[in-house]
Design a protein around this motif. Structure first.
Motif, PDB file in Angstrom:
ATOM      1  N   UNK A  53       0.843  -1.199   0.000  1.00 15.13           N
ATOM      2  CA  UNK A  53       0.000   0.000   0.000  1.00 15.13           C
ATOM      3  C   UNK A  53       0.878   1.248   0.000  1.00 15.13           C
ATOM      4  N   UNK A  54       0.587   2.183  -0.916  1.00 16.98           N
ATOM      5  CA  UNK A  54       1.344   3.425  -1.001  1.00 16.98           C
ATOM      6  C   UNK A  54       0.945   4.370   0.133  1.00 16.98           C
ATOM      7  N   UNK A  55       1.922   5.044   0.730  1.00 19.46           N
ATOM      8  CA  UNK A  55       1.654   5.988   1.818  1.00 19.46           C
ATOM      9  C   UNK A  55       0.755   7.122   1.325  1.00 19.46           C
ATOM     10  N   UNK A  56      -0.134   7.573   2.214  1.00 21.39           N
ATOM     11  CA  UNK A  56      -1.131   8.566   1.829  1.00 21.39           C
ATOM     12  C   UNK A  56      -0.501   9.883   1.378  1.00 21.39           C
ATOM     13  N   UNK A  57       0.611  10.281   1.963  1.00 27.96           N
ATOM     14  CA  UNK A  57       1.271  11.532   1.563  1.00 27.96           C
ATOM     15  C   UNK A  57       1.714  11.463   0.100  1.00 27.96           C
ATOM     16  N   UNK A  58       2.230  10.299  -0.310  1.00 30.19           N
ATOM     17  CA  UNK A  58       2.648  10.124  -1.703  1.00 30.19           C
ATOM     18  C   UNK A  58       1.436  10.143  -2.638  1.00 30.19           C
ATOM     19  N   UNK A  59       0.344   9.550  -2.190  1.00 30.95           N
ATOM     20  CA  UNK A  59      -0.876   9.552  -3.004  1.00 30.95           C
ATOM     21  C   UNK A  59      -1.357  10.980  -3.238  1.00 30.95           C
ATOM     22  N   UNK A  60      -1.369  11.787  -2.184  1.00 34.53           N
ATOM     23  CA  UNK A  60      -1.826  13.174  -2.308  1.00 34.53           C
ATOM     24  C   UNK A  60      -0.932  13.969  -3.259  1.00 34.53           C
ATOM     25  N   UNK A  61       0.375  13.746  -3.172  1.00 35.48           N
ATOM     26  CA  UNK A  61       1.306  14.456  -4.041  1.00 35.48           C
ATOM     27  C   UNK A  61       1.086  14.097  -5.503  1.00 35.48           C
TER      28      UNK A  61
ATOM     29  N   UNK B  85      -3.933  15.659 -11.875  1.00 38.29           N
ATOM     30  CA  UNK B  85      -5.072  16.511 -12.250  1.00 38.29           C
ATOM     31  C   UNK B  85      -6.335  15.697 -12.576  1.00 38.29           C
ATOM     32  N   UNK B  86      -6.625  14.695 -11.733  1.00 38.62           N
ATOM     33  CA  UNK B  86      -7.857  13.922 -11.904  1.00 38.62           C
ATOM     34  C   UNK B  86      -7.763  12.763 -12.870  1.00 38.62           C
ATOM     35  N   UNK B  87      -6.625  12.574 -13.526  1.00 44.62           N
ATOM     36  CA  UNK B  87      -6.439  11.447 -14.452  1.00 44.62           C
ATOM     37  C   UNK B  87      -6.048  10.211 -13.639  1.00 44.62           C
ATOM     38  N   UNK B  88      -7.016   9.315 -13.388  1.00 38.74           N
ATOM     39  CA  UNK B  88      -6.771   8.172 -12.510  1.00 38.74           C
ATOM     40  C   UNK B  88      -5.785   7.181 -13.113  1.00 38.74           C
ATOM     41  N   UNK B  89      -5.850   6.989 -14.427  1.00 35.26           N
ATOM     42  CA  UNK B  89      -4.913   6.058 -15.064  1.00 35.26           C
ATOM     43  C   UNK B  89      -3.476   6.586 -14.924  1.00 35.26           C
ATOM     44  N   UNK B  90      -3.308   7.889 -15.130  1.00 39.11           N
ATOM     45  CA  UNK B  90      -1.985   8.496 -14.963  1.00 39.11           C
ATOM     46  C   UNK B  90      -1.531   8.413 -13.507  1.00 39.11           C
ATOM     47  N   UNK B  91      -2.458   8.600 -12.605  1.00 37.32           N
ATOM     48  CA  UNK B  91      -2.144   8.515 -11.172  1.00 37.32           C
ATOM     49  C   UNK B  91      -1.661   7.109 -10.809  1.00 37.32           C
ATOM     50  N   UNK B  92      -2.367   6.098 -11.298  1.00 39.86           N
ATOM     51  CA  UNK B  92      -1.968   4.711 -11.025  1.00 39.86           C
ATOM     52  C   UNK B  92      -0.603   4.413 -11.637  1.00 39.86           C
ATOM     53  N   UNK B  93      -0.369   4.967 -12.833  1.00 36.81           N
ATOM     54  CA  UNK B  93       0.916   4.759 -13.508  1.00 36.81           C
ATOM     55  C   UNK B  93       2.055   5.364 -12.686  1.00 36.81           C
TER      56      UNK B  93
END
Length: 380
Positions: A25-33, A39-47
């Motif tokens: 599980x990725x740390x929440x601080x890294x997820x927020x960054x 900018x809302x692109x979930x596929x890019x976020x997962x990548x």
């Protein structure tokens, strides 16, 4: 205030998920960054996070003033919803209650990730990773219910996982409890199977003596294999290590029932069910709870627990047997007959020996007479 609570829930949910050993599980601080950059692109976020799955959700106020939580499991490769949950909470939930609910949500997400991952691996034709094979074993039982063929399929996956990674303690621990439970149900008879289960439990505990999941499964296996007093310290350590582990609480309750501590056993089983209200293991836990309540002559509560077990898995035939015994004690012979006919329908090879496992000794002969009446007619 709502935004602050949402941040707390996200942080605590991530920490609870991290306690499940099969998940990274990725740390929440890294997820927020990363979320700010994507900018809302979930596929890019997962990548960017190198994540197979994303957990998202939100909090809002209902017109009645309650809190409504939504939770979603999202595929990282195409941003498709794989699962969702919605739950209403008090306007200002107590800290203890919120902790309990977060543990329950984490357990449900863990299960849904396992199911989604098994489907993906099946579609890709993959399956040589030990963790994937353990998920496949869980899915075999979850999808097909407790029967000889599903137990064999699950054990094949566990054995393959152990062959791929002999140090995979969770595979050994889960294999041990499946073999122990299947043996007690009459699905896997024989001394050799019990010896194999005991060996796997011992090796799991040696490999991972501090892992809550391993301790919970292996300890429960020891109890079901006939050594509850030796099992108890391991299961207690599983609870102490991770109080959000529902299986450990259920294992603690089941072990206390074996030791004759019925009231305490009921309390711990109920806690496990509260922590993981949608768990695929619920039928077993509810069935044990029902039998314990019956032992205390709390027949109405026992009947409700048996009904919950039947609803949780329409294929779990032991719940129907327990329900039949309770209905007979309540004086509802027709309901007992109907429950046994359901058990027959699910398991046509149901035998008196299997019946005896789930029925109170003083009620066995009476239920056996109903069983003979419930047995379907066969050509002469």
């Amino acid at each position: 205030a709502l935004a602050s609570l949402a941040l707390v829930v996200a942080e605590d949910l991530g920490a609870a998920l991290a306690r499940h050993s099969q998940l990274a599980v990725t740390a929440q601080a890294a997820v927020q960054s990363v979320a700010a950059r994507a900018h809302g692109d979930l596929v890019r976020m997962a990548e960017l996070l190198k994540a197979c799955f994303l957990v998202g959700g939100g909090l809002r106020r209902t017109p009645e003033g309650r809190l409504r939580l939504s939770l979603h499991l999202i595929s990282g490769e195409d941003a498709l919803y794989l699962w969702s949950l919605q739950e209403d909470l008090e306007a200002q939930p107590a800290s203890g209650l919120l902790d309990e609910r977060i543990a329950a949500w984490a357990a449900e997400v863990d299960l849904q990730v396992s199911v989604a991952w098994a489907r993906r691996q099946h579609a890709d034709g993959a399956g040589d990773d030990a963790r994937d094979l353990v998920r496949d074993a869980n899915s075999a039982l979850f999808a097909r219910g407790w029967a000889e063929d599903s137990v064999r399929a699950a054990l094949d996956f566990y054995r393959h996982a152990i062959a791929v990674d002999p140090g995979h303690a969770l595979a050994r621990a889960q294999k041990a409890i499946v073999m122990a439970l299947a043996g007690n149900m009459g699905l896997l008879p024989g001394a050799a199977a019990r010896a194999e289960a005991l060996s796997e439990a011992e090796q799991a505990l040696e490999l991972e003596p501090r892992n809550s999941e391993v301790l919970g499964y292996a300890g429960c296996a020891l109890a079901d294999l006939g050594d509850p007093r030796r099992a108890l310290p391991f299961i207690q350590r599983a609870v102490d290590t991770n109080p959000g582990n529902p299986q450990a609480w259920a294992a603690l309750g089941a072990t206390q029932l074996i030791l004759g501590e019925t009231e305490r056993g009921i309390e711990q089983l109920q806690r496990g069910l509260r922590l993981s209200p949608d768990d695929y293991r619920r039928p077993v836990w509810y069935t044990l709870l029902s039998g314990a309540l019956q032992r205390l002559e709390r027949l109405d509560e026992a009947a409700s627990a048996a009904e919950a077990a039947c609803r949780a898995d329409p294929r779990f035939w032991p719940a129907r047997i327990v329900r039949a015994g309770i209905e007979l004690e309540r004086g509802h012979r027709a309901a007992a007959l109907a429950a046994l006919r359901e058990a027959w329908h699910i398991r046509p090879c149901l035998s008196p020996e299997e019946l005896r496992v789930w029925v109170r000794k003083r009620r066995f002969e009476a239920l056996l007479a109903v069983w003979r009446e419930a047995r379907p007619l066969t050509p002469s």
